[in-house]
Design a protein around this motif. Structure first.
Motif, short mmCIF file in Angstrom:
data_model
loop_
_atom_site.label_atom_id
_atom_site.label_comp_id
_atom_site.label_asym_id
_atom_site.label_seq_id
_atom_site.Cartn_x
_atom_site.Cartn_y
_atom_site.Cartn_z
N GLU A 24 -25.15 99.83 -97.76
CA GLU A 24 -26.57 99.48 -97.96
C GLU A 24 -26.75 98.70 -99.26
N TYR A 25 -26.07 99.13 -100.32
CA TYR A 25 -26.25 98.48 -101.62
C TYR A 25 -25.29 97.30 -101.80
N ALA A 26 -24.13 97.36 -101.18
CA ALA A 26 -23.19 96.24 -101.26
C ALA A 26 -23.79 95.01 -100.58
N SER A 73 -19.50 103.48 -107.40
CA SER A 73 -20.09 103.73 -106.06
C SER A 73 -21.17 104.79 -106.11
N LEU A 74 -21.99 104.79 -107.19
CA LEU A 74 -23.07 105.76 -107.29
C LEU A 74 -24.29 105.22 -106.54
N GLY A 75 -24.71 105.94 -105.54
CA GLY A 75 -25.86 105.47 -104.77
C GLY A 75 -26.60 106.63 -104.12
N VAL A 76 -27.92 106.45 -104.02
CA VAL A 76 -28.77 107.44 -103.34
C VAL A 76 -29.53 106.67 -102.27
N LEU A 77 -29.60 107.22 -101.06
CA LEU A 77 -30.33 106.54 -99.99
C LEU A 77 -31.74 106.19 -100.46
N GLU A 79 -34.68 106.15 -99.31
CA GLU A 79 -35.81 107.06 -99.08
C GLU A 79 -35.71 108.37 -99.87
N TYR A 80 -34.58 108.58 -100.55
CA TYR A 80 -34.41 109.81 -101.34
C TYR A 80 -34.40 109.53 -102.85
N LYS A 81 -34.63 108.27 -103.23
CA LYS A 81 -34.62 107.92 -104.65
C LYS A 81 -35.81 108.55 -105.38
N GLY A 82 -35.65 108.76 -106.69
CA GLY A 82 -36.76 109.25 -107.52
C GLY A 82 -37.01 110.73 -107.43
N HIS A 83 -36.01 111.50 -106.96
CA HIS A 83 -36.15 112.95 -106.87
C HIS A 83 -35.11 113.66 -107.72
N GLY A 84 -34.49 112.92 -108.62
CA GLY A 84 -33.50 113.54 -109.50
C GLY A 84 -32.11 113.65 -108.90
N ILE A 85 -31.90 113.08 -107.69
CA ILE A 85 -30.60 113.24 -107.02
C ILE A 85 -29.52 112.43 -107.75
N GLY A 86 -29.87 111.21 -108.17
CA GLY A 86 -28.91 110.39 -108.92
C GLY A 86 -28.48 111.09 -110.20
N SER A 87 -29.44 111.70 -110.90
CA SER A 87 -29.12 112.41 -112.15
C SER A 87 -28.24 113.62 -111.87
N ARG A 88 -28.52 114.31 -110.75
CA ARG A 88 -27.68 115.47 -110.38
C ARG A 88 -26.25 115.01 -110.11
N ALA A 107 -19.67 103.19 -117.09
CA ALA A 107 -20.12 102.60 -115.82
C ALA A 107 -20.52 101.16 -116.09
N LEU A 108 -20.43 100.36 -115.06
CA LEU A 108 -20.98 98.99 -115.10
C LEU A 108 -22.17 99.00 -114.16
N THR A 109 -23.33 98.60 -114.64
CA THR A 109 -24.53 98.85 -113.85
C THR A 109 -25.67 97.88 -114.14
N TYR A 110 -26.62 97.82 -113.20
CA TYR A 110 -27.91 97.17 -113.46
C TYR A 110 -28.96 98.21 -113.80
N GLU A 111 -28.62 99.50 -113.64
CA GLU A 111 -29.59 100.60 -113.82
C GLU A 111 -29.44 101.21 -115.21
N VAL A 112 -29.67 100.38 -116.23
CA VAL A 112 -29.41 100.81 -117.61
C VAL A 112 -30.32 101.98 -118.01
N LYS A 113 -31.61 101.89 -117.68
CA LYS A 113 -32.55 102.96 -118.07
C LYS A 113 -32.14 104.30 -117.47
N PHE A 114 -31.74 104.24 -116.22
CA PHE A 114 -31.30 105.47 -115.53
C PHE A 114 -30.14 106.11 -116.29
N PHE A 115 -29.13 105.28 -116.67
CA PHE A 115 -27.97 105.84 -117.37
C PHE A 115 -28.35 106.30 -118.78
N GLU A 116 -29.24 105.55 -119.45
CA GLU A 116 -29.66 105.98 -120.79
C GLU A 116 -30.34 107.34 -120.72
N ARG A 117 -31.16 107.54 -119.69
CA ARG A 117 -31.82 108.83 -119.55
C ARG A 117 -30.81 109.94 -119.29
N ASN A 118 -29.63 109.56 -118.82
CA ASN A 118 -28.59 110.55 -118.58
C ASN A 118 -27.56 110.60 -119.71
#
Ligand SMILES: CC(C)(COP(=O)(O)OP(=O)(O)OC[C@H]1O[C@@H](n2cnc3c(N)ncnc32)[C@H](O)[C@@H]1OP(=O)(O)O)[C@@H](O)C(=O)NCCC(=O)NCCS
Length: 155
Positions: A24-26, A73-77, A79-88, A107-118
């Motif tokens: 889905e993300y690739a 390969s970190l990914g959350v479907l 429709e399930y994003k924004g529920h803390g699953i990625g952080s878990r 990690a190499l990412t475009y989701e910098v804020k997400f990783f900073e929060r973690n």
């Protein structure tokens, strides 16, 4: 929507669902593709998040050096994003690294804020020459990489 999620190590039966999440993300160009065969042969490196018997997220830990692992390969479907699953999932992967005595997780990412929060911080990509010789050589964006490197020290 309240989502009850459990993170666990992946098993062979998860390969198809992991493949679907990564694809889905690739397809959108925000993750490197992985074939089912590659996922199968590296299944020991994968973890999944499961909700009501369905795999809704995944991630893997790749050993880059004796003191360094990469979250891949970190990914959350969608429709399930924004529920803390990625952080878990990140927390679960960090636990795995800690248990193995690995002090650095990147990690190499475009989701910098997400990783900073973690708990990660942005670092120059050039400090990871190991990375270039494992995955980057297979990437179409090898010479124009726009992903950001993030690092968390566990020691
Ligand atoms: C990056 C990714 C894995 C994050 O997954 P996620 O499950 O949405 O992550 P979280 O829910 O933990 O955090 C995301 C947001 O939800 C918020 N959130 C966390 N827990 C929450 C909860 N219980 N309820 C509501 N919102 C919550 C967070 O504050 C965060 O806010 P943000 O939008 O400002 O970032 C996901 O967006 C994804 O799959 N992206 C595409 C693939 C990708 O880029 N992967 C990274 C490659 S290294």
């Amino acid at each position: 929507m309240t989502v009850t999620v459990a993170c666990r190590k992946a098993v062979i039966e998860d390969v198809d669902q992991i493949h679907q999440i990564i694809r889905e993300y690739a397809d959108k160009g925000i993750m490197l593709p992985r074939s089912q065969q590659t996922i199968l042969s590296t299944i020991d490196t994968f973890v999944v998040a499961e909700a009501a018997g369905k795999v809704v997220g995944c991630g893997s830990l790749c050993q880059l050096g004796s003191d360094l692992v990469e979250i891949r390969s970190l990914g959350v479907l969608e429709e399930y994003k924004g529920h803390g699953i990625g952080s878990r999932l990140v927390g679960f992967l960090l636990e795995q690294a800690k248990r193995r005595g690995i002090p650095k997780v990147m990690a190499l990412t475009y989701e910098v804020k997400f990783f900073e929060r973690n708990g990660f911080h942005v670092v120059p990509k050039e400090i990871f020459p190991e990375k270039v010789w494992t995955d980057c050589i297979y990437c179409k964006k090898q010479h124009c990489c726009d992903e950001i490197a993030v690092l968390k020290r566990l020691d």
